[in-house]
Design an enzyme around this catalytic site. Structure first.
Site, mmCIF file in Angstrom:
data_model
loop_
_atom_site.group_PDB
_atom_site.id
_atom_site.type_symbol
_atom_site.label_atom_id
_atom_site.label_comp_id
_atom_site.label_asym_id
_atom_site.label_seq_id
_atom_site.Cartn_x
_atom_site.Cartn_y
_atom_site.Cartn_z
ATOM 1 N N HIS A 72 -2.569 -5.768 -10.207
ATOM 2 C CA HIS A 72 -3.768 -5.003 -9.844
ATOM 3 C C HIS A 72 -3.605 -3.557 -10.313
ATOM 4 O O HIS A 72 -2.591 -2.929 -10.036
ATOM 5 C CB HIS A 72 -3.983 -5.008 -8.326
ATOM 6 C CG HIS A 72 -4.417 -6.338 -7.790
ATOM 7 N ND1 HIS A 72 -5.071 -6.483 -6.595
ATOM 8 C CD2 HIS A 72 -4.308 -7.589 -8.292
ATOM 9 C CE1 HIS A 72 -5.338 -7.762 -6.378
ATOM 10 N NE2 HIS A 72 -4.872 -8.442 -7.393
ATOM 11 N N TYR A 201 -9.205 -1.362 1.362
ATOM 12 C CA TYR A 201 -8.770 -0.752 2.625
ATOM 13 C C TYR A 201 -10.008 -0.093 3.242
ATOM 14 O O TYR A 201 -10.577 0.826 2.651
ATOM 15 C CB TYR A 201 -7.704 0.314 2.354
ATOM 16 C CG TYR A 201 -6.345 -0.240 1.985
ATOM 17 C CD1 TYR A 201 -6.056 -0.635 0.689
ATOM 18 C CD2 TYR A 201 -5.330 -0.341 2.941
ATOM 19 C CE1 TYR A 201 -4.798 -1.125 0.342
ATOM 20 C CE2 TYR A 201 -4.067 -0.823 2.602
ATOM 21 C CZ TYR A 201 -3.815 -1.213 1.309
ATOM 22 O OH TYR A 201 -2.563 -1.694 0.974
ATOM 23 N N PRO A 293 2.319 -1.247 8.239
ATOM 24 C CA PRO A 293 2.084 -1.933 6.960
ATOM 25 C C PRO A 293 1.007 -1.321 6.074
ATOM 26 O O PRO A 293 0.827 -1.759 4.935
ATOM 27 C CB PRO A 293 1.681 -3.353 7.394
ATOM 28 C CG PRO A 293 1.194 -3.214 8.784
ATOM 29 C CD PRO A 293 1.947 -2.080 9.386
ATOM 30 N N LYS A 297 4.711 -0.684 2.185
ATOM 31 C CA LYS A 297 6.002 -0.138 1.734
ATOM 32 C C LYS A 297 7.233 -0.902 2.221
ATOM 33 O O LYS A 297 8.325 -0.724 1.670
ATOM 34 C CB LYS A 297 6.141 1.323 2.201
ATOM 35 C CG LYS A 297 5.239 2.286 1.497
ATOM 36 C CD LYS A 297 5.730 2.596 0.101
ATOM 37 C CE LYS A 297 4.604 2.889 -0.852
ATOM 38 N NZ LYS A 297 4.390 1.949 -1.901
ATOM 39 N N TYR A 385 1.590 4.847 -3.690
ATOM 40 C CA TYR A 385 1.250 3.432 -3.508
ATOM 41 C C TYR A 385 1.958 2.548 -4.540
ATOM 42 O O TYR A 385 2.504 1.501 -4.194
ATOM 43 C CB TYR A 385 -0.279 3.257 -3.581
ATOM 44 C CG TYR A 385 -0.743 1.921 -3.079
ATOM 45 C CD1 TYR A 385 -0.851 1.660 -1.714
ATOM 46 C CD2 TYR A 385 -1.061 0.900 -3.966
ATOM 47 C CE1 TYR A 385 -1.255 0.423 -1.251
ATOM 48 C CE2 TYR A 385 -1.478 -0.338 -3.515
ATOM 49 C CZ TYR A 385 -1.573 -0.570 -2.147
ATOM 50 O OH TYR A 385 -1.969 -1.793 -1.694
#
Ligand code: FAD
Ligand code: DHB
Length: 391
Positions: A72, A201, A293, A297, A385
């Site tokens: 992604h 998200y 979460p 990570k 990220y």
């Protein structure tokens, strides 16, 4: 039994460490309290950072991930009924994340260790660590009711948050920092094609929601829940109602629904134990630290820890060097605290906190607008990220 490095725990940290040491000719024995089937069936994380992917590929355990994982290049932040894409690759010089489930990584690592005649002792119960202060530590345990001992040069405590390793460090010699969040994540697996090509998200007044994926026909979705909720308290109909309410956009987007095949609830906490070393014991992964979460990570940090630890052990065995072992805790903790901050920041920006007032809501929205409109701020999210470089 005698080996060079005794490893407690066959999670991502323990198995990766054993694999990295083996590639440099260093022997280890991995002790795992659960069965191989249980380890290979436990659903957890799904997002692999670029550095984790590169390491799996470079060390010969990335073949199935390349075939079955999904790369992604961006994620979506959704709030106010609108989606905003963060172009991870454009902001990080081409880096990306790969969606590939943690238990698939574990299957690949276990297969590689066993193919190389590595020793993983499953169903090893009642492990206890001894003589950590001297130069000949040992691990005692039981298999099928018979007591056994592994004598080694070093012990790697890779046994997760509830393991024995951290607790083997005297309380007076460790400091624990922690924060427990007043919410959990309700996770489901559903048989339905991806609702979106990238992860979503979502910040919503009813609470956070996350759309993720596992394969072309399985989706992984999460929503913020009360940490005291039970899986049985949520019917499938109520779960989908909640997802529809939180994920809906002004232009009529709705998640693709299917039969729910798995439900679980994850508690949320931030936790760090310092230092990561006590004599000949080195902690790595969840044994030493936990992140909520939201930043994806946990697994990646576990892998980063053992990468640093393996280098230190290799320098010791090859060149007799102690300095990298001496610096392990400090080196690993710098990355750990960066990830702690990132995970806390993502969690704080995206979730609803009990007793929250309109002031806090507006601060969260201001932060979300900033992240989705300012290139430097978006870059901060993106580089954390996809994972910061190891050193
Ligand atoms: P673990 O994976 O916990 O492995 C430790 C191993 O040690 C286990 O196999 C355990 O059985 C074994 N063990 C424990 N005690 C002993 C003992 N006394 N003797 C021998 N063996 C022992 N992260 C994300 O990024 N996204 C997620 O969605 C996500 N979901 C999660 C859900 C749950 C329920 C949990 C617990 C964690 C989740 N995480 C998630 C975090 C991520 O999975 C962990 O950070 C990662 O597994 C850490 O790897 P580890 O090897 O350090 O520890
Ligand atoms: C998944 C888990 C996470 O914690 C996250 O931030 C993104 C995706 C997952 O399980 O797919």
């Amino acid at each position: 039994m005698r080996t060079q490095v005794g490893i407690v725990g066959a999670g991502p940290a323990g198995l990766m460490l054993s694999h990295l040491l083996h590639l440099e000719g260093i022997e280890s024995v991995v002790l795992e309290s659960r069965s191989r089937d249980a380890v290979e069936a436990t659903l957890r994380a799904g997002v692999l950072e670029q550095g984790t992917v590169d390491l799996l590929n470079a060390t010969g355990v990335g073949t199935r991930m390349q075939r079955e994982g999904a790369v992604h290049h961006g994620i979506e932040l959704r709030f106010g009924g609108r989606g905003h894409r963060i172009d991870l690759s454009a902001l990080t010089g081409g880096k990306a994340i790969t969606l590939y489930a943690q238990h698939e990584v574990l299957k690949d690592l276990i297969a590689a260790r066993l193919a190389a005649q590595g020793t993983i002792l499953f169903e090893a119960q009642d492990a206890s660590l001894h003589d950590l202060d001297g130069s000949a530590p040992s691990i005692r345990f039981q298999i099928a009711g018979t007591g056994q001992t592994v004598h080694c040069d070093f012990i790697a405590g890779c046994d997760g948050f509830h393991g024995v390793s951290r607790l083997s460090i005297p309380e007076s010699r460790r400091t624990e920092y922690s924060r427990v969040y007043p919410f959990g994540w309700f996770g489901i697996l559903t048989r339905a094609p991806p609702s979106s090509p990238e992860l979503i998200y979502t910040h919503h007044e009813r609470g956070f929601a996350l759309v993720s994926t596992r394969s072309p026909d399985i989706q992984r979705l999460y929503f913020q829940c009360d940490p005291r909720d039970t899986v049985d308290g949520w019917s499938d109909a109520r779960i989908w109602e909640e997802f529809r309410a939180r994920l809906a956009t002004h232009d009529g987007w709705l998640p693709r629904e299917g039969p729910i095949t798995q439900k679980n609830i994850v508690a949320m906490r931030s936790f760090v134990c310092e230092p990561l070393r006590h004599g000949r014991l080195f902690l790595a992964g969840d044994a030493a630290h936990i992140v909520p979460p939201t930043g994806a990570k946990g697994l990646n940090l576990a892998v980063a820890d053992v990468r640093v630890l393996s280098r230190a052990l290799i320098a010791f065995y090859r060149e007799g060097r102690q300095d990298l072992l001496d610096r392990y805790s400090e080196t690993a903790l710098a990355r750990v605290w960066r990830a702690e901050h990132f995970s806390w920041w993502m969690t704080s920006m995206l979730h609803q906190f009990p007793g929250k007032d309109p002031f806090q809501e507006r601060l969260q929205l201001a932060e979300l607008r900033y992240v989705t409109t300012s290139r430097p701020k978006a870059t901060t999210l993106a580089e954390n990220y996809v994972g910061l470089p190891l050193e």
